[in-house]
Design a protein around this motif. Structure first.
Motif, short mmCIF file in Angstrom:
data_model
loop_
_atom_site.label_atom_id
_atom_site.label_comp_id
_atom_site.label_asym_id
_atom_site.label_seq_id
_atom_site.Cartn_x
_atom_site.Cartn_y
_atom_site.Cartn_z
N ARG A 96 46.38 -24.86 -2.14
CA ARG A 96 47.25 -23.98 -1.34
C ARG A 96 46.43 -23.18 -0.34
N CYS A 97 45.32 -22.63 -0.79
CA CYS A 97 44.47 -21.83 0.11
C CYS A 97 43.89 -22.69 1.23
N GLN B 88 45.62 -23.77 -6.80
CA GLN B 88 45.40 -22.59 -5.97
C GLN B 88 44.45 -22.91 -4.81
N ARG C 89 45.08 -24.90 -12.80
CA ARG C 89 45.61 -23.80 -11.98
C ARG C 89 44.70 -23.54 -10.78
#
Length: 110
Positions: free
Chosen positions: A77-78, A74, A70
């Motif tokens: 994406r950031c 994440q 996860r």
């Protein structure tokens, strides 16, 4: 040298977010004093983008606690979002050099 690095990290590590926030506020406070000539505005924009990328990197380092899969998604994406914003800001700064428009200045401020 390693001991010095560890001592610096131990002393200033807990306060890095506060110092980055102070640097960002100082940058926005100094902005009116720089002027609106093409090169100074572009240099300020590049410096601000670099400062914001450093702040984004520091936030990402702190957020890397939890489930690995996860967190990797994440982080990806950031990173994509951060580079997209940095690219948009860099393009806007380059446009300010060549195109002098109030609408462009307003869009860059937003």
């Amino acid at each position: 040298m390693e001991q010095l690095s560890a001592a610096i990290h131990r002393q200033f590590g807990p306060h890095r977010h506060s110092s980055l926030l102070a640097a960002i506020i100082a940058a926005f406070a100094v902005r009116p004093l720089i002027g609106d000539t093409g090169s100074s505005s572009a240099i300020f924009g590049v410096a601000l983008v670099v400062l914001l990328l450093v702040a984004l990197y520091n936030i990402n380092v702190d957020a890397m606690i939890g489930e690995r899969g996860r967190l990797v998604a994440q982080n990806r994406r950031c990173r994509i979002l951060g580079w997209t914003l940095a690219t948009a800001a860099a393009v806007e700064r380059l446009l300010v050099i060549f195109v002098h428009s109030r609408m462009l200045n307003l869009a860059g401020s937003i």
